[in-house]
Design a protein around this motif. Structure first.
Motif, PDB file in Angstrom:
ATOM      1  N   GLY A   1     110.571 -35.597  -7.484  1.00 19.41           N
ATOM      2  CA  GLY A   1     110.929 -35.720  -8.893  1.00 19.41           C
ATOM      3  C   GLY A   1     111.874 -34.632  -9.338  1.00 19.41           C
ATOM      4  O   GLY A   1     112.020 -33.599  -8.688  1.00 19.41           O
ATOM      5  N   ARG A   2     112.497 -34.867 -10.480  1.00 25.06           N
ATOM      6  CA  ARG A   2     113.505 -33.938 -10.995  1.00 25.06           C
ATOM      7  C   ARG A   2     113.039 -33.224 -12.265  1.00 25.06           C
ATOM      8  O   ARG A   2     113.824 -32.488 -12.864  1.00 25.06           O
ATOM      9  CB  ARG A   2     114.797 -34.704 -11.320  1.00 25.06           C
ATOM     10  N   GLU A   3     111.798 -33.464 -12.703  1.00 22.33           N
ATOM     11  CA  GLU A   3     111.395 -32.985 -14.022  1.00 22.33           C
ATOM     12  C   GLU A   3     110.153 -32.100 -13.994  1.00 22.33           C
ATOM     13  O   GLU A   3     109.383 -32.064 -14.946  1.00 22.33           O
ATOM     14  CB  GLU A   3     111.171 -34.178 -14.954  1.00 22.33           C
ATOM     15  N   GLY A   4     109.921 -31.403 -12.897  1.00 19.39           N
ATOM     16  CA  GLY A   4     108.785 -30.498 -12.850  1.00 19.39           C
ATOM     17  C   GLY A   4     107.505 -31.200 -12.459  1.00 19.39           C
ATOM     18  O   GLY A   4     107.480 -32.411 -12.227  1.00 19.39           O
ATOM     19  N   PRO A   5     106.384 -30.456 -12.390  1.00 11.71           N
ATOM     20  CA  PRO A   5     105.107 -31.026 -11.955  1.00 11.71           C
ATOM     21  C   PRO A   5     104.653 -32.182 -12.840  1.00 11.71           C
ATOM     22  O   PRO A   5     104.769 -32.123 -14.064  1.00 11.71           O
ATOM     23  CB  PRO A   5     104.140 -29.840 -12.067  1.00 11.71           C
ATOM     24  N   ALA A   6     104.147 -33.229 -12.203  1.00 15.53           N
ATOM     25  CA  ALA A   6     103.632 -34.387 -12.937  1.00 15.53           C
ATOM     26  C   ALA A   6     102.252 -34.077 -13.503  1.00 15.53           C
ATOM     27  O   ALA A   6     101.466 -33.345 -12.905  1.00 15.53           O
ATOM     28  CB  ALA A   6     103.554 -35.597 -12.021  1.00 15.53           C
TER      29      ALA A   6
ATOM     30  N   ALA B   1     107.917 -38.163 -13.921  1.00 11.89           N
ATOM     31  CA  ALA B   1     108.369 -36.792 -13.650  1.00 11.89           C
ATOM     32  C   ALA B   1     109.674 -36.756 -12.863  1.00 11.89           C
ATOM     33  O   ALA B   1     109.885 -35.893 -12.011  1.00 11.89           O
ATOM     34  CB  ALA B   1     107.284 -36.012 -12.915  1.00 11.89           C
ATOM     35  N   GLY B   2     110.562 -37.704 -13.137  1.00 12.40           N
ATOM     36  CA  GLY B   2     111.850 -37.718 -12.464  1.00 12.40           C
ATOM     37  C   GLY B   2     111.836 -38.369 -11.099  1.00 12.40           C
ATOM     38  O   GLY B   2     112.808 -38.261 -10.345  1.00 12.40           O
ATOM     39  N   ALA B   3     110.753 -39.070 -10.759  1.00 11.29           N
ATOM     40  CA  ALA B   3     110.666 -39.800  -9.492  1.00 11.29           C
ATOM     41  C   ALA B   3     110.541 -41.294  -9.789  1.00 11.29           C
ATOM     42  O   ALA B   3     109.957 -41.689 -10.814  1.00 11.29           O
ATOM     43  CB  ALA B   3     109.479 -39.329  -8.666  1.00 11.29           C
ATOM     44  N   LEU B   4     111.077 -42.109  -8.899  1.00 13.48           N
ATOM     45  CA  LEU B   4     110.993 -43.567  -9.018  1.00 13.48           C
ATOM     46  C   LEU B   4     110.010 -44.074  -7.976  1.00 13.48           C
ATOM     47  O   LEU B   4     110.175 -43.823  -6.774  1.00 13.48           O
ATOM     48  CB  LEU B   4     112.369 -44.200  -8.798  1.00 13.48           C
TER      49      LEU B   4
ATOM     50  N   LEU C   1     100.647 -37.485  -6.009  1.00 17.18           N
ATOM     51  CA  LEU C   1     101.032 -36.314  -6.785  1.00 17.18           C
ATOM     52  C   LEU C   1     101.959 -35.405  -5.979  1.00 17.18           C
ATOM     53  O   LEU C   1     102.996 -34.938  -6.468  1.00 17.18           O
ATOM     54  CB  LEU C   1      99.777 -35.546  -7.207  1.00 17.18           C
ATOM     55  N   ARG C   2     101.597 -35.159  -4.741  1.00 15.81           N
ATOM     56  CA  ARG C   2     102.393 -34.288  -3.871  1.00 15.81           C
ATOM     57  C   ARG C   2     103.807 -34.849  -3.674  1.00 15.81           C
ATOM     58  O   ARG C   2     104.796 -34.110  -3.729  1.00 15.81           O
ATOM     59  CB  ARG C   2     101.675 -34.154  -2.524  1.00 15.81           C
ATOM     60  N   THR C   3     103.903 -36.174  -3.455  1.00 15.26           N
ATOM     61  CA  THR C   3     105.200 -36.777  -3.185  1.00 15.26           C
ATOM     62  C   THR C   3     106.060 -36.851  -4.440  1.00 15.26           C
ATOM     63  O   THR C   3     107.268 -36.592  -4.404  1.00 15.26           O
ATOM     64  CB  THR C   3     105.012 -38.180  -2.586  1.00 15.26           C
TER      65      THR C   3
ATOM     66  N   GLY D   1     105.729 -54.875   0.916  1.00 15.56           N
ATOM     67  CA  GLY D   1     104.528 -54.318   1.524  1.00 15.56           C
ATOM     68  C   GLY D   1     104.562 -52.816   1.715  1.00 15.56           C
ATOM     69  O   GLY D   1     103.716 -52.262   2.428  1.00 15.56           O
ATOM     70  N   ARG D   2     105.515 -52.133   1.074  1.00  9.63           N
ATOM     71  CA  ARG D   2     105.609 -50.686   1.223  1.00  9.63           C
ATOM     72  C   ARG D   2     105.739 -50.022  -0.148  1.00  9.63           C
ATOM     73  O   ARG D   2     106.308 -50.607  -1.076  1.00  9.63           O
ATOM     74  CB  ARG D   2     106.810 -50.294   2.092  1.00  9.63           C
ATOM     75  N   ILE D   3     105.217 -48.800  -0.241  1.00  9.15           N
ATOM     76  CA  ILE D   3     105.352 -47.982  -1.439  1.00  9.15           C
ATOM     77  C   ILE D   3     106.528 -47.045  -1.207  1.00  9.15           C
ATOM     78  O   ILE D   3     106.548 -46.278  -0.234  1.00  9.15           O
ATOM     79  CB  ILE D   3     104.071 -47.174  -1.708  1.00  9.15           C
ATOM     80  N   HIS D   4     107.515 -47.104  -2.079  1.00  9.72           N
ATOM     81  CA  HIS D   4     108.709 -46.278  -1.958  1.00  9.72           C
ATOM     82  C   HIS D   4     108.741 -45.259  -3.102  1.00  9.72           C
ATOM     83  O   HIS D   4     108.526 -45.619  -4.261  1.00  9.72           O
ATOM     84  CB  HIS D   4     109.972 -47.137  -2.013  1.00  9.72           C
ATOM     85  N   ILE D   5     109.019 -44.014  -2.766  1.00  7.79           N
ATOM     86  CA  ILE D   5     109.150 -42.958  -3.779  1.00  7.79           C
ATOM     87  C   ILE D   5     110.469 -42.236  -3.522  1.00  7.79           C
ATOM     88  O   ILE D   5     110.701 -41.712  -2.427  1.00  7.79           O
ATOM     89  CB  ILE D   5     107.978 -41.972  -3.743  1.00  7.79           C
ATOM     90  N   THR D   6     111.324 -42.218  -4.534  1.00  7.59           N
ATOM     91  CA  THR D   6     112.641 -41.593  -4.435  1.00  7.59           C
ATOM     92  C   THR D   6     112.930 -40.836  -5.722  1.00  7.59           C
ATOM     93  O   THR D   6     112.264 -41.055  -6.743  1.00  7.59           O
ATOM     94  CB  THR D   6     113.747 -42.648  -4.226  1.00  7.59           C
ATOM     95  N   PRO D   7     113.901 -39.946  -5.704  1.00  9.18           N
ATOM     96  CA  PRO D   7     114.331 -39.346  -6.978  1.00  9.18           C
ATOM     97  C   PRO D   7     114.838 -40.429  -7.911  1.00  9.18           C
ATOM     98  O   PRO D   7     115.555 -41.335  -7.490  1.00  9.18           O
ATOM     99  CB  PRO D   7     115.459 -38.394  -6.559  1.00  9.18           C
ATOM    100  N   ALA D   8     114.472 -40.370  -9.172  1.00 10.77           N
ATOM    101  CA  ALA D   8     114.930 -41.369 -10.144  1.00 10.77           C
ATOM    102  C   ALA D   8     116.398 -41.135 -10.466  1.00 10.77           C
ATOM    103  O   ALA D   8     116.873 -39.989 -10.434  1.00 10.77           O
ATOM    104  CB  ALA D   8     114.095 -41.283 -11.411  1.00 10.77           C
ATOM    105  N   PRO D   9     117.126 -42.199 -10.758  1.00 13.93           N
ATOM    106  CA  PRO D   9     118.534 -42.018 -11.166  1.00 13.93           C
ATOM    107  C   PRO D   9     118.615 -41.139 -12.408  1.00 13.93           C
ATOM    108  O   PRO D   9     117.706 -41.132 -13.245  1.00 13.93           O
ATOM    109  CB  PRO D   9     118.995 -43.451 -11.459  1.00 13.93           C
ATOM    110  N   ALA D  10     119.690 -40.396 -12.504  1.00 15.98           N
ATOM    111  CA  ALA D  10     119.877 -39.537 -13.674  1.00 15.98           C
ATOM    112  C   ALA D  10     119.933 -40.381 -14.927  1.00 15.98           C
ATOM    113  O   ALA D  10     120.507 -41.479 -14.935  1.00 15.98           O
ATOM    114  CB  ALA D  10     121.165 -38.729 -13.519  1.00 15.98           C
ATOM    115  N   ARG D  11     119.309 -39.887 -15.982  1.00 15.92           N
ATOM    116  CA  ARG D  11     119.296 -40.624 -17.241  1.00 15.92           C
ATOM    117  C   ARG D  11     120.664 -40.575 -17.902  1.00 15.92           C
ATOM    118  O   ARG D  11     121.359 -39.566 -17.857  1.00 15.92           O
ATOM    119  CB  ARG D  11     118.245 -40.032 -18.194  1.00 15.92           C
ATOM    120  N   ARG D  12     121.025 -41.670 -18.545  1.00 20.10           N
ATOM    121  CA  ARG D  12     122.290 -41.732 -19.259  1.00 20.10           C
ATOM    122  C   ARG D  12     121.994 -41.716 -20.765  1.00 20.10           C
ATOM    123  O   ARG D  12     121.156 -42.460 -21.240  1.00 20.10           O
ATOM    124  CB  ARG D  12     123.062 -43.013 -18.912  1.00 20.10           C
TER     125      ARG D  12
END
Length: 357
Positions: free
Chosen positions: A288-293, A332-335, A281-283, A341-352
Motif C-alpha cells: 500500500g501507499r498510504e501507511g499502515p492499514a 490503505a493504498g493497496a488494490l 494485513l502484512r501484504t 481463483g486467486r487473490i491479487h494484491i498490488t499497489p493501487a493506482p494513484a488517485r486523480r
C-alpha cells in the motif's frame, strides 16, 4: 506491592538492566527531568562507571514547547548530566502544534528528534524510561480501544525504528523503586503536572489503577498479562511466516506478478482466520501507499474476501482462470482483487483529483 517495589535498585541489579548494551557503540538516554528518566540517567551512569570499556552515553532532553517550565527542567537535567560526566543536548519541537491528537503528535516528534540525535552521536540505541506502570497503562488503553493481540502485547523491550533500536531497560521495574533509588542517592527530579491532567486518557487510567489493584489488577499482574500476550503474538507470527511460505510454494510455476503478490484462493481459505488476517494485513502494508492499514478495516476486507472465496469454491463449474474479478477493493493504498481463483494484491493506482472551476 512487595517490599522490593519500594527498595532502591542495587548496583548489581542495575548492572543486569543494561547487560545487553555493553557492546553498543553509543547510547542516547531520553531524559525529561521526571523521576523515571532521571533514574534511568543515574543508573546508566553508575553502570558505565563500572566498565573499563563501554558505550558513549549522550543525554537528550526534548522540549516540546508546551510548558513554560520545560526550559528550566532541561537546564536542570543538563546540570545533573554534567555532574555525572555525561554529554547533554536539548532538542526543541518547533513549529505549529495540532489542536487535536497532541499527545500522539508530541510522541512522534520526540522519537524523531531522539533518532536524529542518535545518528548524530553515532549511537545504535535510544533508551527510554518506560516502567512497569507505563506497561500496565498501555495495556489498559489498548484494551479499551479494542486492540488485537499484537496491540495488547503493549510495549516491547526492543524495537527497531528507522535504523535505531529503541530500548526500554526499565520495563519490568516499578516506578516506586525508581523513586526510592533517587531518594537514596539524594537526586531531585521534576514533577510534570500533565501526568495528572485528566484531559488526557493515560492520566485518567492512571487514577483508576489503585482501584484495579484492590481487585488484583495491579501493575505487576497487568504487565505479566502483556508479556503473556506478547509471547502468544510471537507464536502466531511464526505461523504466519510458515503460511506465507506455504502459499509461495503453492504458487510455484505460476506466472510471477511484477508489482504485487498473488495467493491461491482455496489454499488461503484453509488457513486459520487469525493467520489469514495477518497475511492480509502484512501484504497490504507492504504494497500500500498510504501507511499502515487499520485493523478493523482489514477485518472487514477479510470478511468480504472470505465470502467471495466461498462463493467461488461453491460454484460448479468453477470460474475460468481468466474470469473477471469477483471482488475488487482498495485499502490503505493497496488494490485487492479476487479473480481466476486467486487473490491479487498490488499497489493501487494513484488517485486523480479533479480541479474545480
Amino acid at each position: 506491592m512487595s517490599d522490593d517495589d519500594n527498595s532502591p535498585i542495587t548496583a548489581r541489579a542495575g548492572k543486569q538492566l543494561f547487560a545487553g548494551l555493553r557492546s553498543a557503540p553509543g547510547l542516547v538516554l531520553a531524559v525529561s527531568g521526571g523521576p523515571d528518566s532521571v533514574a534511568l540517567m543515574w543508573l546508566a551512569a553508575r553502570w558505565r562507571r563500572g566498565l573499563a570499556r563501554g558505550p558513549q552515553l549522550t543525554v537528550v532532553t526534548v522540549d516540546h514547547g508546551l510548558r513554560p517550565e520545560a526550559a528550566r527542567e532541561a537546564r536542570e537535567v543538563k546540570g545533573l548530566a554534567t555532574e555525572l560526566g555525561l554529554t547533554h543536548r536539548t532538542l526543541r519541537w518547533r513549529g505549529a502544534k495540532p489542536d487535536t491528537g497532541l499527545p500522539a503528535a508530541a510522541r512522534e516528534a520526540r522519537y524523531r528528534l531522539l533518532n536524529e540525535a542518535a545518528r548524530k552521536a553515532g549511537a545504535s540505541h535510544v533508551l527510554t524510561a518506560h516502567t512497569r506502570d507505563d506497561q500496565a497503562e498501555t495495556l489498559l488503553m489498548r484494551m479499551l480501544r479494542g486492540s488485537g493481540l499484537a496491540g495488547l502485547s503493549a510495549m516491547a523491550r526492543l524495537t527497531e525504528r528507522d535504523g535505531i533500536v529503541l530500548a526500554r531497560p526499565l520495563l519490568d521495574v516499578p516506578k516506586s523503586q525508581l523513586v526510592a533509588t533517587l531518594k537514596r542517592a539524594r537526586i531531585g527530579f521534576a514533577d510534570d503536572p500533565t501526568n495528572r491532567d485528566t484531559a488526557f486518557t493515560r492520566p485518567r487510567l492512571r487514577a483508576l489503577l489503585p482501584q484495579l489493584a484492590a481487585e488484583g489488577g495491579d501493575s505487576r499482574s497487568l504487565a505479566r498479562l502483556a508479556a503473556r500476550l506478547a509471547r502468544a503474538n510471537a507464536a502466531v507470527e511464526v505461523l504466519v511466516d510458515g503460511a506465507e511460505r506455504f502459499l509461495q510454494l503453492r504458487a510455484r510455476g505460476d506466472a510471477p506478478q511484477a508489482n504485487g503478490r498473488s495467493f491461491e484462493a482455496e489454499a488461503f481459505a484453509l488457513l486459520p482466520e487469525e493467520v489469514r488476517l495477518r497475511l492480509l494485513l502484512r501484504t497490504v502494508n507492504a504494497l500500500g501507499r498510504e501507511g499502515p492499514a487499520e485493523l478493523g478495516k482489514v477485518e472487514a476486507l477479510l470478511a468480504a474476501l472470505d465470502q467471495a472465496v466461498n462463493q467461488v469454491m461453491a460454484a460448479r463449474p468453477p470460474a475460468p482462470a481468466n474470469g473477471r474479478a469477483i471482488l475488487k477493493q482498495t485499502l490503505a493504498g493497496a488494490l485487492i482483487s479476487l479473480a481466476g481463483g486467486r487473490i491479487h494484491i498490488t499497489p493501487a493506482p494513484a488517485r486523480r483529483f479533479r480541479g474545480g472551476s
